[in-house]
Design an enzyme around this catalytic site. Structure first.
Site, PDB file in Angstrom:
ATOM      1  N   HIS A 270      12.743  35.275  -9.308  1.00  0.00           N
ATOM      2  CA  HIS A 270      12.082  36.412  -9.982  1.00  0.00           C
ATOM      3  C   HIS A 270      10.931  35.922 -10.881  1.00  0.00           C
ATOM      4  O   HIS A 270       9.797  36.203 -10.594  1.00  0.00           O
ATOM      5  CB  HIS A 270      13.065  37.309 -10.753  1.00  0.00           C
ATOM      6  CG  HIS A 270      14.247  37.748  -9.943  1.00  0.00           C
ATOM      7  ND1 HIS A 270      14.108  38.413  -8.748  1.00  0.00           N
ATOM      8  CD2 HIS A 270      15.594  37.585 -10.130  1.00  0.00           C
ATOM      9  CE1 HIS A 270      15.318  38.667  -8.251  1.00  0.00           C
ATOM     10  NE2 HIS A 270      16.227  38.169  -9.063  1.00  0.00           N
ATOM     11  N   ASP A 321      17.714  38.946  -1.644  1.00  0.00           N
ATOM     12  CA  ASP A 321      18.498  39.159  -2.855  1.00  0.00           C
ATOM     13  C   ASP A 321      19.650  40.138  -2.660  1.00  0.00           C
ATOM     14  O   ASP A 321      20.686  39.776  -2.125  1.00  0.00           O
ATOM     15  CB  ASP A 321      17.524  39.578  -3.974  1.00  0.00           C
ATOM     16  CG  ASP A 321      18.144  39.564  -5.362  1.00  0.00           C
ATOM     17  OD1 ASP A 321      19.360  39.405  -5.452  1.00  0.00           O
ATOM     18  OD2 ASP A 321      17.419  39.707  -6.358  1.00  0.00           O
TER      19      ASP A 321
HETATM   20  C1  NGQ Z   1      23.194  38.773  -9.371  1.00  0.00           C
HETATM   21  N1  NGQ Z   1      21.133  39.997  -9.259  1.00  0.00           N
HETATM   22  O1  NGQ Z   1      23.632  37.714  -9.796  1.00  0.00           O
HETATM   23  O2  NGQ Z   1      23.595  39.294  -8.337  1.00  0.00           O
HETATM   24  C2  NGQ Z   1      22.085  39.425 -10.157  1.00  0.00           C
HETATM   25  C3  NGQ Z   1      22.641  40.471 -11.081  1.00  0.00           C
HETATM   26  C4  NGQ Z   1      22.859  39.274 -13.246  1.00  0.00           C
HETATM   27  C5  NGQ Z   1      19.865  40.113  -9.616  1.00  0.00           C
HETATM   28  N2  NGQ Z   1      19.496  39.601 -10.749  1.00  0.00           N
HETATM   29  C6  NGQ Z   1      23.564  39.934 -12.106  1.00  0.00           C
HETATM   30  N3  NGQ Z   1      18.998  40.701  -8.857  1.00  0.00           N
HETATM   31  O3  NGQ Z   1      21.696  38.930 -13.166  1.00  0.00           O
HETATM   32  O4  NGQ Z   1      23.517  39.069 -14.274  1.00  0.00           O
HETATM   33 ZN    ZN Z   2      19.826  37.097  -7.370  1.00  0.00          ZN
END
Ligand code: NGQ
Ligand code: ZN
Length: 457
Positions: A270, A321
């Site tokens: 990101h 993702d």
């Molecule tokens: C994840 N996903 O780890 O799946 C994360 C969300 C977080 C994204 N950041 C959970 N898109 O970042 O704490």
């Molecule tokens: Zn992720």
């Protein structure tokens, strides 16, 4: 040695028409040239696209979180929903979902995937009898479909900056550096000799990996494989930047630049919210920005500073993702479209008087190959034979040549133009079909039906 002939082949030196690719028994490209080969495949041969960021299990949630809650919805409310979902999954579910996902990815033109794998343990946080059970299931899914896998076991040991305790759902993700390294080492031992497998490591984020554990995990990884890739989520949401500043007085990317030697082995996933100085400094290290435009749009993250990043010579790759889309076309298209909408300009990623699609495609191949630590991303001798063949007979490509083919593929349609896909010299998709797709889809449907009513809304 196999020799295939195509109507066109995209090489680092430009287009060959017709073109020929010779592939050795080691699954690598042995030679590339103009003219015919012994077996005529036809179509337009491109390097296969690496997908540098995946949380496979989230594919089964796609489409189920688009209903408003009682208050304003955000990344953080989506995450609560995701935590409720993840609590329901067992190892069979994870393998079934990942196999379906990887099959879809191959059919869309991805040939490798970096799996940012944090669902390690049973719902109450107890490790499975085999500590690497879940890692093994994801690996098995990749093996069954034929996609090349870069497995990134995730370090997760805090519920927020400053070592906040883990919340209930996060117990499934938790490992200290030592136990995480056990998973890395186990998977490296079991599969490290395979050409379509690589293991690295991913501190989840500065929110979820305490500084001491992060340093210990990196030191341990270097002892196992000093060239292994390291991925981390960073600066995706403005709140993360604010919380990081409150914790240490530094912005997340700034903290990483000060505390670890950023460089080409790093993929910063990101990296949405960087200031101009962070953008310039990070780009100069050669680290890859792991961009996931459809998920970033879906979660309301914000826009990556693409123009400044490219201007600074920054590397990038694409990932799907949360898998609201499983097509490289959509990631590349929305990467450019987000910028156009914000800047009210056109052809943001292009060099003067050159193709936007070709620049984005080439950048994502290069950065994706680095981030997956796979010697691929180009049709040239020595690289893994990861090849995607577009259907040259499709009306959308009629009369098109050169980089206009890439612009048409990326910006001009919704039908899948990918006809055949090869990974490491082996055909895994022919005429738009994967040999195992029916059995894989049946198991996926069974899993989805079993999970129905888990309470997304
Ligand atoms: C994840 N996903 O780890 O799946 C994360 C969300 C977080 C994204 N950041 C959970 N898109 O970042 O704490
Ligand atoms: Zn992720």
């Amino acid at each position: 040695m196999l020799a295939y002939a195509f109507d066109r082949v995209l090489t680092p030196e430009g287009w060959l028409a017709p073109g020929r690719i010779e592939i050795g028994g080691d699954g690598r490209i042995a030679a590339v040239g103009a003219g015919e080969g012994s077996e005529r495949v036809g179509g337009i041969a491109l390097p296969g696209m690496p997908n540098l960021h995946s949380h496979a299990f989230q594919r089964a949630m796609a489409g189920l979180t688009e209903r408003a809650g009682p208050g304003a919805d955000s990344f953080w409310t989506w995450r609560e929903t995701m935590y409720r979902f993840v609590a329901r999954l067992d190892p069979n579910d994870v393998e079934a979902i990942a196999a379906q996902l990887y099959c879809e990815m191959l059919k869309a033109g991805y040939t490798a995937v970096a799996e940012f794998h944090y669902l390690h343990h049973a719902p109450d946080g107890t490790p499975y009898d085999d500590l690497a059970e879940m890692a093994g299931r994801v690996t098995r899914a990749a093996e069954r479909t034929g996609i090349a896998l870069t497995l990134l076991p995730v370090l997760y040991d805090a519920g927020g900056f400053g070592g906040a305790p883990l919340g209930g759902a996060q117990r499934r993700f938790a490992n200290d550096a030592e136990r995480l390294l056990e998973i890395v080492e186990t998977m490296h031992g079991r599969h490290g000799a395979r050409p379509d497998f690589r293991v690295g490591l991913a501190p989840h984020s500065l929110r979820a990996a305490a500084p001491g554990s992060l340093a210990a995990a990196l030191a341990g990884l270097n002892a196992i494989d000093a060239g292994a890739p390291v991925h981390i989520h960073v600066a995706e949401q403005t709140r993360e930047v604010e919380d990081c500043l409150a914790w240490c007085g530094r912005r997340p990317v700034e903290w990483l630049l000060e505390n670890h030697a950023m460089g080409p082995r790093w993929c910063l996933v990101h990296a949405t919210h960087m200031n101009a100085e962070e953008t310039r400094a990070l780009a100069a290290t050669g680290a890859v920005a792991g961009l996931c435009p459809t998920t970033e749009a879906n979660l309301g993250d914000g826009l990556f500073p693409l123009a400044a990043w490219l201007e600074a010579g920054g590397r990038l790759g694409i990932g799907s993702d949360s898998h609201v889309s499983t097509s490289p076309v959509e990631e590349l298209r929305w990467l450019e479209y987000g910028q156009r909408l914000a800047a009210r300009q056109r052809n943001i990623a292009a060099l003067p008087e050159a193709s936007t699609g070709a620049r984005l495609h080439a950048a994502a191949l290069d950065g994706g190959a680095r981030a997956t630590a796979r010697d691929a991303g180009a049709v040239e001798p020595g690289r893994a034979a990861d090849i995607v063949v577009l259907d040259a007979a499709h009306p959308l490509l009629a009369g098109k040549s050169g980089d206009t083919i890439l612009d048409s593929w990326i910006f001009a349609g919704n039908e899948n133009l990918v006809r055949d896909v090869m990974v490491g010299g082996r055909w895994v998709v022919r005429d738009g079909r994967h040999a195992e797709e029916n059995a894989i889809a049946r198991a996926f449907v069974r899993t989805i039906e079993r999970l129905a009513g888990w309470g997304a809304t």
